[in-house]
Design an enzyme around this catalytic site. Structure first.
Site, PDB file in Angstrom:
ATOM      1  N   SER A  56       0.820  -1.216   0.000  1.00 14.52           N
ATOM      2  CA  SER A  56       0.000   0.000   0.000  1.00 14.52           C
ATOM      3  C   SER A  56       0.852   1.264   0.000  1.00 14.52           C
ATOM      4  O   SER A  56       2.009   1.267   0.425  1.00 14.52           O
ATOM      5  CB  SER A  56      -0.905   0.019   1.232  1.00 14.52           C
ATOM      6  OG  SER A  56      -1.722  -1.124   1.275  1.00 14.52           O
TER       7      SER A  56
HETATM    8  N1  SAH Z   1      -1.255  -4.577   3.924  1.00 13.06           N
HETATM    9  C1  SAH Z   1      -0.557  -4.895   2.691  1.00 13.06           C
HETATM   10  C2  SAH Z   1      -1.415  -4.605   1.492  1.00 13.06           C
HETATM   11  C3  SAH Z   1      -1.495  -5.807   0.629  1.00 13.06           C
HETATM   12  S1  SAH Z   1      -2.711  -5.788  -0.646  1.00 13.06           S
HETATM   13  C4  SAH Z   1       0.805  -4.251   2.615  1.00 13.06           C
HETATM   14  O1  SAH Z   1       1.129  -3.388   3.432  1.00 13.06           O
HETATM   15  O2  SAH Z   1       1.600  -4.631   1.752  1.00 13.06           O
HETATM   16  C5  SAH Z   1      -4.000  -6.765   0.097  1.00 13.06           C
HETATM   17  C6  SAH Z   1      -3.667  -8.189   0.437  1.00 13.06           C
HETATM   18  O3  SAH Z   1      -4.860  -8.814   0.897  1.00 13.06           O
HETATM   19  C7  SAH Z   1      -3.160  -9.045  -0.728  1.00 13.06           C
HETATM   20  O4  SAH Z   1      -1.909  -9.573  -0.398  1.00 13.06           O
HETATM   21  C8  SAH Z   1      -4.211 -10.141  -0.855  1.00 13.06           C
HETATM   22  O5  SAH Z   1      -3.667 -11.406  -1.208  1.00 13.06           O
HETATM   23  C9  SAH Z   1      -4.800 -10.178   0.549  1.00 13.06           C
HETATM   24  N2  SAH Z   1      -6.151 -10.737   0.633  1.00 13.06           N
HETATM   25  C10 SAH Z   1      -7.181 -10.622  -0.244  1.00 13.06           C
HETATM   26  N3  SAH Z   1      -8.263 -11.282   0.201  1.00 13.06           N
HETATM   27  C11 SAH Z   1      -7.928 -11.811   1.415  1.00 13.06           C
HETATM   28  C12 SAH Z   1      -8.631 -12.598   2.388  1.00 13.06           C
HETATM   29  N4  SAH Z   1      -9.898 -12.967   2.223  1.00 13.06           N
HETATM   30  N5  SAH Z   1      -7.965 -12.955   3.510  1.00 13.06           N
HETATM   31  C13 SAH Z   1      -6.671 -12.588   3.711  1.00 13.06           C
HETATM   32  N6  SAH Z   1      -5.948 -11.860   2.818  1.00 13.06           N
HETATM   33  C14 SAH Z   1      -6.577 -11.469   1.696  1.00 13.06           C
END
Ligand code: SAH
Length: 205
Positions: A56
């Site tokens: 993010s």
């Molecule tokens: N907080 C992260 C942002 C990652 S993007 C950072 O700082 O890098 C969002 C993430 O949510 C992705 O890696 C995706 O695989 C995950 N995601 C999507 N659906 C999900 C679910 N149902 N449970 C857990 N993770 C999930």
């Protein structure tokens, strides 16, 4: 001025909470980006990571942390570990963070990055975070970092402690907005805030 200082200066214009700015200043984002992106680690933007996901934007990480109004005694749940960066920032502001990710590969590299950064108060789990983490509930704060449909909120809100806060990007008509929920004595109170962009929350069918 270093790239890190320049980023903090940019964030200071939008984020008022000095604890959040300090937390972002302490986390070495270069360990959480992909190898080829190290030189852009302190650019204020989202970057691609493995499995088609993104780390993010620092501004959004800071905003969400600010909206969660974290105290250093708080227990926090993050849904969507991704790179582990947001968990690392949350971990500076709270007592313990549990973070759930569907992709085992991302969870493994996030664990490695957190280890290199010396951050020890994060527990990583692989699985579907849309059901929350009943074994550790209730949480003082829940941070959802993937765009969630509105019906994904109630099961997570049900895992908030009294006074607890949840922040999530909620998918609407084409756009997503940050939503903050608070468990007040009268029940859950939601505020709809600014537009944001996130990868989608994926729920098993
Ligand atoms: N907080 C992260 C942002 C990652 S993007 C950072 O700082 O890098 C969002 C993430 O949510 C992705 O890696 C995706 O695989 C995950 N995601 C999507 N659906 C999900 C679910 N149902 N449970 C857990 N993770 C999930």
């Amino acid at each position: 001025m270093s790239a890190r200082e320049a980023l903090l200066r940019e964030l200071r214009a939008v984020i008022a909470d000095p604890r959040v700015l300090d937390a972002i200043g302490r986390v070495p984002r270069e360990h959480f980006v992909s190898g080829g992106d190290r030189r852009s680690a302190y650019a204020n933007r989202a970057l691609p990571i493995a499995c088609g996901q993104t780390i993010s934007q620092p501004l959004v990480v800071g905003r969400m942390c600010e909206l969660l109004e974290l105290r250093d005694t708080d227990r926090v749940l993050e849904v969507g570990t991704g790179s582990g960066y947001h968990a690392a920032v949350l971990a500076q502001l709270a007592r313990h963070v549990w973070t759930i990710e569907t992709h085992a590969e991302l969870s493994r590299s996030a664990a490695a990055a957190l280890g290199i950064a010396g951050i020890e108060n994060v527990t990583l789990l692989v699985g579907d975070g849309s059901a929350g983490l009943p074994d550790e509930a209730p949480f003082d704060a829940i941070c959802v970092t993937a765009a969630a449909p509105p019906d994904a909120l109630p099961p997570l809100e049900a895992q908030l402690a009294p006074g607890g806060r949840l922040v999530a990007p909620v998918a609407g008509d084409g756009a997503e907005r940050l939503v903050r929920s608070r468990l007040a004595s009268s029940g859950v109170v939601r505020d709809e805030l600014e537009p944001v962009r996130f990868v989608p929350l994926v729920r098993p069918g």
